[in-house]
Design an enzyme around this catalytic site. Structure first.
Site, PDB file in Angstrom:
ATOM      1  N   ALA A 125     100.017  51.123  85.450  1.00 52.67           N
ATOM      2  CA  ALA A 125      99.217  50.007  86.002  1.00 52.67           C
ATOM      3  C   ALA A 125      97.850  50.059  85.141  1.00 52.67           C
ATOM      4  CB  ALA A 125      99.105  49.988  87.628  1.00 52.67           C
ATOM      5  N   ALA A 126      97.677  49.458  84.144  1.00 50.41           N
ATOM      6  CA  ALA A 126      96.786  49.538  83.057  1.00 50.41           C
ATOM      7  C   ALA A 126      95.506  48.889  83.145  1.00 50.41           C
ATOM      8  CB  ALA A 126      97.608  49.512  81.669  1.00 50.41           C
ATOM      9  N   ALA A 127      95.460  47.650  83.561  1.00 53.81           N
ATOM     10  CA  ALA A 127      94.072  46.608  83.532  1.00 53.81           C
ATOM     11  C   ALA A 127      93.260  47.446  84.407  1.00 53.81           C
ATOM     12  CB  ALA A 127      94.393  45.521  83.842  1.00 53.81           C
ATOM     13  N   PRO A 128      92.018  47.353  84.082  1.00 53.70           N
ATOM     14  CA  PRO A 128      91.279  46.437  82.974  1.00 53.70           C
ATOM     15  C   PRO A 128      91.256  47.495  81.584  1.00 53.70           C
ATOM     16  CG  PRO A 128      89.566  47.303  84.180  1.00 53.70           C
ATOM     17  CD  PRO A 128      90.901  47.670  85.153  1.00 53.70           C
ATOM     18  N   GLY A 129      91.731  48.620  81.680  1.00 48.14           N
ATOM     19  CA  GLY A 129      91.981  49.182  80.347  1.00 48.14           C
ATOM     20  C   GLY A 129      91.053  50.692  80.346  1.00 48.14           C
ATOM     21  N   SER A 130      90.481  51.136  81.349  1.00 47.17           N
ATOM     22  CA  SER A 130      89.622  52.269  81.424  1.00 47.17           C
ATOM     23  C   SER A 130      90.494  53.435  80.860  1.00 47.17           C
ATOM     24  CB  SER A 130      88.911  52.605  82.563  1.00 47.17           C
ATOM     25  OG  SER A 130      89.730  52.644  83.666  1.00 47.17           O
ATOM     26  N   LYS A 131      91.726  53.483  81.573  1.00 49.42           N
ATOM     27  CA  LYS A 131      92.483  54.956  81.213  1.00 49.42           C
ATOM     28  C   LYS A 131      93.178  54.648  79.884  1.00 49.42           C
ATOM     29  CE  LYS A 131      92.339  55.744  86.150  1.00 49.42           C
ATOM     30  NZ  LYS A 131      91.679  54.255  86.308  1.00 49.42           N
ATOM     31  N   CYS A 247      92.434  55.341  94.083  1.00 52.73           N
ATOM     32  CA  CYS A 247      91.213  55.443  94.212  1.00 52.73           C
ATOM     33  C   CYS A 247      90.982  55.250  95.906  1.00 52.73           C
ATOM     34  CB  CYS A 247      90.556  54.467  93.527  1.00 52.73           C
ATOM     35  SG  CYS A 247      90.867  52.794  93.811  1.00 52.73           S
TER      36      CYS A 247
END
Length: 479
Positions: A125-131, A247
Site C-alpha cells: 500500500a505504497a502511496a503517497p510514496g514515503s516508504k 498508524c
C-alpha cells in the site's frame, strides 16, 4: 507549542486505557494527543549525503533534531514556514529530502534491520510514496521494488514522488493488495504491508480523525487487514521478511492481526523482536517483540510495527483466473541499444547493469532487471523509467530520466543562479549572463540535475514539465 482540541469518543478512551501498558501515563497520552505534531523530513541519500545536506542547509537557520530510528531522518523547526512552505524550498523541489512523519520511517528501518539486504521488495500500500522512496534509498536504486496502490487517484501522486526523488528501480501496480498471494506466490525477499487502518495515531495531525470512529468499524478493518497479511505472506518467499505496520493504536488492528497469522501458519511464522532496532526501542516493546508506539513515548504519531520471518513454505492459493494480456514492450538489444546508450551518455545520462532497455513504438524505457521475471504474471501501471522518445533527429530525453540518471558534473552541465533556478521552476525560459557553449544543456542547481534545456542564442528554452510548474513564493528567500 499550541494545544488543539482533539475529539475522543468515550469508547476509544476506554479501549486505550486497557491497551496502554502500566508503565505509561494515560494523562501523558492525552496531553501528547493535544499537541500539534512535530514536522520531520528524511534526507534522500540517492541525491545527497546527510553530511552534505546539513552543510547545504546550515545557512538557513533550520533546527534539525535527529530521529533515533532513521539516520537520515530529522525533526525540523523553521522560522519562515509561513512565508516559504517547506515543499517550495529548492532542496525539496530537487528531491534532496522527503517530508515524512518520523513514525512512518520505522517500518523501513525494521525491514532492513540486522543487515537484511533484500533484492526484490513489495510495498503493498505504497502511496503517497514515503516508504517506497525510503526503501529505494536503502537499496541505493539497486534490485527492484513493486509499489502497489489500490486507490487510482493516489497512483499519480506516488509516481510524482518517485520521479522527484530520482528513483529508477520501481514498478507500479494498481490492485487490491489481496490479489498478490495468488498472482505472485513466493516471489519477494521482503514485503512491507503498511496496512489501511482506522488512523487512531494521527489525531495530532488531524484533530477530527476519530469523528467516525467505532469499535465495529475497527473490527471490519481488522478483517481486511487479516486478508491483506495472508496474501502478503503467500507472496513472500521462504526465508523472507514481512513488516506489518499501521498508524493506529488498538490491539485488534495490530497485535491481533499478527497473532492470527501465526495461529494460521504456526510452523511458518517467526516473530523477530524489534527491541534492539534503535536506542530506546524497548520503551515501546510488546511481549511479542513488536513496537506499539503511543504518541507520548517519542513525541510523534501513534504507530505500530511488527517484523516476521517466513520460516517454511505454505500451501499455495488457487491460481488466478484472469489473463494479463499481451505485454506491449520488447527488449532493445544489439546496435540499437548501443546507439541509444552512447547518445544518452553523451548527454550526461548514465545507468548500470541493473537497468535494461525496452522499447514500445518510439518510446524507450529502462526496466529494473530484478522485476523482469514478473512480466506476464501481473499487469503493471508503470515499469521503471521512461528514458526517451525517438524521432528523426535522435532522441528526446525524458524529465524523469534526467532527474534519476544525469551526472551533474558532465561537460554539458550548466549551473543556474538562485534567481535563474526560480525562473526554471516557474516554467520560464532562462537568460543566463554567460550562455553555455553546448546546444543541449543539462541544467543544474546546487549541483543537482533539475532538467534539460535547448540553447537558442542567449536563451535556455525551458523543458520543465507543465504539471510540475510552480507559482507563489519559491525559494529565493533562502538567500
Amino acid at each position: 507549542m499550541a494545544q488543539h482540541a482533539v475529539y475522543f469518543p468515550d469508547a476509544f478512551l476506554t479501549q486505550m486505557r486497557e491497551a496502554m501498558p502500566s508503565t505509561l501515563s494515560f494523562d501523558d497520552f492525552l496531553a501528547a494527543c493535544q499537541r500539534p505534531l512535530r514536522r520531520s523530513i528524511r534526507v534522500n541519500t540517492l541525491k545527497i549525503s546527510v553530511t552534505d545536506f546539513l552543510a547545504l542547509t546550515a545557512p538557513y537557520g533550520w533546527s534539525l533534531t535527529p530521529v533515533p530510528w532513521c539516520e537520515e531522518g530529522f525533526w525540523i523547526e523553521r522560522d519562515d514556514e509561513e512565508s516559504l512552505p517547506l515543499g517550495s524550498t529548492a532542496e525539496h523541489l530537487s528531491g534532496l529530502f522527503y517530508i515524512q512523519e518520523a513514525s512512518s520511517m520505522l517500518p523501513v528501518a525494521a525491514l532492513f534491520a540486522e543487515g537484511n539486504t533484500p533484492e526484490r521488495i513489495m510495498d503493498v500500500a505504497a502511496a503517497p510514496g514515503s516508504k517506497t522512496t525510503q526503501i529505494a534509498a536503502r537499496m541505493n536504486n539497486q534490485g527492484a521494488i513493486l509499489a502497489n496502490e489500490f486507490s487510482a487517484s493516489r497512483v499519480k501522486v506516488l509516481h510524482a514522488n518517485i520521479s522527484r526523488c530520482g528513483i529508477s528501480n520501481v514498478a507500479l501496480t494498481h490492485f487490491d493488495g489481496r490479489v498478490f498471494g495468488a498472482a505472485l506466490p513466493e516471489t519477494f525477499d521482503a514485503i512491507l504491508l503498511d496496512a489501511p487502518c482506522s488512523g487512531e495515531g494521527v489525531v495530532r495531525k488531524d484533530p477530527d480523525a476519530l469523528k467516525n470512529w467505532s469499535v465495529e468499524s475497527n473490527l471490519d478493518i481488522a478483517a481486511t487487514q487479516r486478508e491483506l497479511i495472508d496474501s502478503a505472506f503467500h507472496a513472500l518467499r521462504p526465508g523472507g521478511t514481512l513488516v506489518y505496520s499501521t498508524c493506529t493504536l488498538n490491539r485488534e488492528e495490530n497485535e491481533s492481526v499478527c497473532l492470527w497469522l501465526k495461529e494460521t501458519y504456526p510452523e511458518a511464522v517467526e516473530f523477530l523482536p524489534l527491541g534492539d532496532l534503535f536506542p530506546g526501542a524497548e520503551r515501546a516493546l510488546t511481549a511479542e517483540g513488536f513496537l506499539h508506539v503511543f504518541p507520548q513515548i517519542y513525541d510523534c504519531e501513534g504507530f505500530f510495527v511488527a517484523r516476521l520471518r517466513k520460516t517454511a513454505a505454505i500451501p499455495p492459493l488457487p491460481a488466478p483466473g484472469y489473463k494479463v494480456g499481451k505485454f506491449p514492450f520488447a527488449p532493445m538489444k544489439g546496435r540499437e541499444a548501443t546507439q541509444i546508450t552512447q547518445a544518452a551518455n553523451a548527454s550526461g545520462l548514465q545507468w548500470g547493469e541493473n537497468l535494461h532497455l525496452w522499447q514500445r513504438d518510439k518510446e524507450v524505457w529502462l526496466f529494473p532487471a530484478e522485476i523482469e521475471a514478473l512480466i506476464g504474471k501481473v499487469r503493471f501501471s508503470r515499469l521503471g523509467i521512461k528514458l526517451a522518445e525517438s524521432h528523426n533527429k535522435g532522441y528526446r530525453w525524458q524529465h524523469e530520466a534526467v532527474i534519476a540518471l544525469a551526472d551533474p558534473h558532465h561537460a554539458n552541465a550548466f549551473e543556474l543562479s538562485h534567481q535563474e533556478a526560480e525562473e526554471w521552476y516557474r516554467g520560464r525560459d532562462v537568460y543566463p549572463q554567460t550562455a553555455p557553449s553546448a546546444d543541449d544543456v543539462l541544467v543544474t542547481f546546487q549541483h543537482q540535475p533539475i532538467g534539460l534545456a535547448k540553447r537558442i542564442g542567449s536563451r535556455l528554452k525551458n523543458s520543465y514539465p507543465r504539471e510540475l510548474v510552480r507559482d507563489g513564493k519559491l525559494f529565493t528567500g533562502n538567500d
